[in-house]
Motif scaffolding. Structure first.
Motif, short mmCIF file in Angstrom:
data_model
loop_
_atom_site.label_atom_id
_atom_site.label_comp_id
_atom_site.label_asym_id
_atom_site.label_seq_id
_atom_site.Cartn_x
_atom_site.Cartn_y
_atom_site.Cartn_z
N GLN A 52 0.82 -1.21 0.00
CA GLN A 52 0.00 0.00 0.00
C GLN A 52 0.86 1.26 0.00
OE1 GLN A 52 -2.54 -0.32 3.42
NE2 GLN A 52 -4.27 -0.96 2.15
N GLN A 53 1.97 1.22 0.68
CA GLN A 53 2.78 2.43 0.85
C GLN A 53 3.96 2.53 -0.11
OE1 GLN A 53 4.13 2.82 4.84
NE2 GLN A 53 2.09 2.90 5.70
N ILE A 54 4.22 1.49 -0.88
CA ILE A 54 5.46 1.47 -1.64
C ILE A 54 5.54 2.57 -2.68
CG2 ILE A 54 4.83 -0.19 -3.44
CD1 ILE A 54 7.70 -1.44 -2.68
N GLY A 55 4.43 2.90 -3.32
CA GLY A 55 4.45 3.97 -4.31
C GLY A 55 4.76 5.33 -3.69
N TYR A 56 4.13 5.62 -2.57
CA TYR A 56 4.37 6.88 -1.87
C TYR A 56 5.81 6.97 -1.38
CZ TYR A 56 3.53 10.66 1.46
OH TYR A 56 3.59 11.82 2.15
N MET A 57 6.32 5.88 -0.85
CA MET A 57 7.70 5.87 -0.35
C MET A 57 8.69 6.04 -1.50
SD MET A 57 7.27 5.72 2.78
CE MET A 57 5.82 5.47 3.74
N MET A 58 8.42 5.42 -2.64
CA MET A 58 9.32 5.56 -3.79
C MET A 58 9.37 7.00 -4.30
SD MET A 58 11.08 3.00 -4.55
CE MET A 58 11.19 2.41 -2.89
N ILE A 59 8.25 7.69 -4.26
CA ILE A 59 8.24 9.10 -4.65
C ILE A 59 9.12 9.91 -3.72
CG2 ILE A 59 6.79 11.17 -4.79
CD1 ILE A 59 4.57 9.34 -5.88
N ILE A 60 9.03 9.63 -2.42
CA ILE A 60 9.86 10.35 -1.45
C ILE A 60 11.34 10.03 -1.67
CG2 ILE A 60 10.41 10.57 1.01
CD1 ILE A 60 7.41 10.10 1.56
N ILE B 223 23.58 8.10 0.18
CA ILE B 223 22.74 7.70 1.32
C ILE B 223 22.78 8.72 2.45
CG2 ILE B 223 22.44 5.96 3.14
CD1 ILE B 223 22.89 3.84 1.02
N PRO B 224 23.95 9.24 2.85
CA PRO B 224 23.91 10.29 3.89
C PRO B 224 23.13 11.53 3.46
CG PRO B 224 26.11 9.39 3.74
CD PRO B 224 25.34 8.81 2.60
N MET B 225 23.16 11.87 2.17
CA MET B 225 22.41 13.04 1.71
C MET B 225 20.91 12.74 1.62
SD MET B 225 24.48 15.50 1.49
CE MET B 225 23.45 16.68 0.65
N MET B 226 20.56 11.48 1.55
CA MET B 226 19.14 11.09 1.47
C MET B 226 18.54 10.79 2.84
SD MET B 226 18.87 8.59 -1.82
CE MET B 226 17.24 8.11 -1.29
N MET B 227 19.26 10.97 3.91
CA MET B 227 18.76 10.62 5.24
C MET B 227 17.46 11.34 5.62
SD MET B 227 20.02 8.08 6.64
CE MET B 227 19.29 8.20 8.26
N PRO B 228 17.21 12.59 5.21
CA PRO B 228 15.89 13.16 5.51
C PRO B 228 14.75 12.36 4.89
CG PRO B 228 17.41 14.91 4.96
CD PRO B 228 18.12 13.62 4.68
N SER B 229 14.94 11.89 3.67
CA SER B 229 13.91 11.07 3.03
C SER B 229 13.76 9.73 3.74
CB SER B 229 14.26 10.82 1.56
OG SER B 229 14.33 12.02 0.86
N ILE B 230 14.87 9.15 4.12
CA ILE B 230 14.84 7.87 4.84
C ILE B 230 14.17 8.05 6.19
CG2 ILE B 230 16.30 6.10 5.91
CD1 ILE B 230 18.29 6.60 3.56
N THR B 231 14.43 9.16 6.86
CA THR B 231 13.81 9.44 8.15
C THR B 231 12.29 9.50 8.02
OG1 THR B 231 15.73 10.67 8.92
CG2 THR B 231 13.65 11.13 10.02
N ILE B 232 11.81 10.22 7.03
CA ILE B 232 10.37 10.36 6.84
C ILE B 232 9.74 9.01 6.50
CG2 ILE B 232 8.61 11.36 5.33
CD1 ILE B 232 9.75 13.30 7.38
N CYS B 233 10.36 8.25 5.61
CA CYS B 233 9.79 6.96 5.20
C CYS B 233 9.77 5.96 6.35
CB CYS B 233 10.56 6.40 4.01
SG CYS B 233 10.26 7.30 2.49
N VAL B 234 10.83 5.91 7.12
CA VAL B 234 10.86 4.99 8.26
C VAL B 234 9.82 5.39 9.30
CG1 VAL B 234 12.27 4.17 10.20
CG2 VAL B 234 13.23 4.27 7.91
N PHE B 235 9.69 6.69 9.55
CA PHE B 235 8.70 7.18 10.51
C PHE B 235 7.28 6.82 10.07
CE2 PHE B 235 5.74 10.51 11.91
CZ PHE B 235 5.87 10.37 13.28
N LEU B 236 6.95 7.09 8.82
CA LEU B 236 5.61 6.80 8.32
C LEU B 236 5.32 5.30 8.33
CD1 LEU B 236 5.34 9.31 5.34
CD2 LEU B 236 4.16 9.42 7.53
#
Length: 133
Positions: free
Chosen positions: A4-12, A44-57
């Protein structure tokens, strides 16, 4: 839940990957970094804000899982697949007597506090790994 969430996470993730400055990748290539080193040390270190949001959600949504649990297994066999949200629902609505209403409400308050604490802990843990460009 994952599908259900994979599309939204991929956009992020794609938005986070596109926000990695090309200058950093080019500088790493000039310094002789391999593709794996660029991935692990730059992207990956530059993408950590995106990873943070995706893991939180993903974490908070998985803790609140109710409808899939009810529709797929209904907690059976013998309540082994019953998630906490379904257990709270069954405690509050599935039993008679005012004492069960209070127990259901207490479970839901404790569950809400636990989700908030786990969410804040996760945000603190992943935000500490974020870097600034």
């Amino acid at each position: 839940m994952c599908w259900q969430q994979i599309g939204y996470m991929m956009i992020i993730y794609i938005a986070g990957l596109q926000n990695v400055p090309d200058d950093l990748v080019e500088a790493a290539r000039i310094d002789g970094a391999t593709d794996w080193q660029i991935l692990w040390k730059v992207k990956i270190p530059m993408m950590m804000p995106s990873i943070t949001i995706c893991v939180f959600l993903t974490l908070t949504n998985s803790l609140k899982l109710f409808d899939q649990n009810l529709a797929l297994t209904n907690g059976d066999p013998n309540h082994l697949t019953e998630m906490l949200a379904l257990n709270i629902y069954r405690t509050f609505y599935g039993r008679s007597g005012p004492q069960w209403k209070g127990i259901g409400q207490a479970k839901s308050v404790i569950f809400s506090i636990a989700v908030i604490l786990i969410g804040f802990w996760q945000l603190k843990a992943t935000r500490s790994k974020e870097v600034q460009a």
